[in-house]
Design an enzyme around this catalytic site. Sequence first.
Site, PDB file in Angstrom:
ATOM      1  N   GLU A   1       0.808  -1.219   0.000  1.00  0.00           N
ATOM      2  CA  GLU A   1       0.000   0.000   0.000  1.00  0.00           C
ATOM      3  C   GLU A   1       0.844   1.274   0.000  1.00  0.00           C
ATOM      4  O   GLU A   1       0.513   2.241  -0.702  1.00  0.00           O
ATOM      5  CB  GLU A   1      -0.957  -0.011   1.197  1.00  0.00           C
TER       6      GLU A   1
ATOM      7  N   HIS B   1      -9.675  -5.579  10.897  1.00  0.00           N
ATOM      8  CA  HIS B   1     -10.334  -5.331   9.619  1.00  0.00           C
ATOM      9  C   HIS B   1     -11.706  -4.684   9.797  1.00  0.00           C
ATOM     10  O   HIS B   1     -12.549  -4.751   8.899  1.00  0.00           O
ATOM     11  CB  HIS B   1     -10.505  -6.646   8.839  1.00  0.00           C
TER      12      HIS B   1
END
Length: 329
Positions: free
Chosen positions: A61, A130
């Site tokens: 990322e 998450h």
Amino acid sequence: MSRIITLRDSLREAIKEEMERDEDVFIMGEEVAEYNGAYKVTKGLLDQFGPKRVIDTPIAELGFAGIGVGAAMNGLRPIVEFMTWNFAVLAFDQIVNNAAKTLSQSGGQFGCPIVFRGPSGSAGQLAQQHSQTFESWMANCPGLKVISCIDPADAKGLLKSAIRDNDPVCIMESESLYGLKGDVPEGADILTPIGKARIRREGTDITLISYNKMVLECEKAADELAKEGISAEVIDLRTIRPMDHDTIINSVKKTNRCVVVDEAWPFAGVSSEVSYNVQKFAFDYLDAPVIRVNSADTSLGYAPTLVQEWLPNPTKIVRAVKEVMYMKA
């Protein structure tokens, strides 16, 4: 003309239409090309636009966010997709230290027209790492615009506006609601203005303020309240930064009571910002203190019973409304 399509399809349409309109627009991220997107938002885009504009990236990322920022600084308009904003934590240096500060650090000589998008918040049994909500994290940083909505028409119009915007924009979606259907107008130039809230339900007794999928919980709560003769106005913020304070304050001046519903943790969140502005600009109109309904102030557990207890829900919202109306719950 309009038609019923899903949130997933409305986002795809926005990206497709903007890539057709402007050859400087491209999208990159994990699995956006060959796999058609982790949530199938980018389905078919590789076939239409090719691998130079629909780019699969490594699981890195920080790396591909940095490539996007560099491309934007050089005149392109990247869309960077994160599989989830939880993974974007790895890219915060590029988002916060580079994208958000390009315009000011260059003395206004050049900007960073980039969109960072992906799902935020809980999506069922995905556990602690998450299931975090990132709107307040990003909105805390000057230089970033933050959008968070799940209505298909709004999402399409706001994404198109974000792609055309000359500032970096963070878009928070909902992993569990990509299949949500809604009425979406046809037309490639139908834009939704950034920074304007939407009144999703008119009411006279209480103002419920929320964003993203918690708006649906507010609407459910409003249905329950209506059975008891309580008229709730439901405001969908849609944009977290800049925030539409006028719509919020005008509603509270009408109803005299306010409950803010926010999926994020209670400390220093969007609900805190909304509550502060209500008491500052509508204090003389309030008949009761503002109450917030947030997720529990702890990391989310895995068990489904814990998920349900952790999140805001209509029962908790109704209880809060009755508290500000001085009624027995």
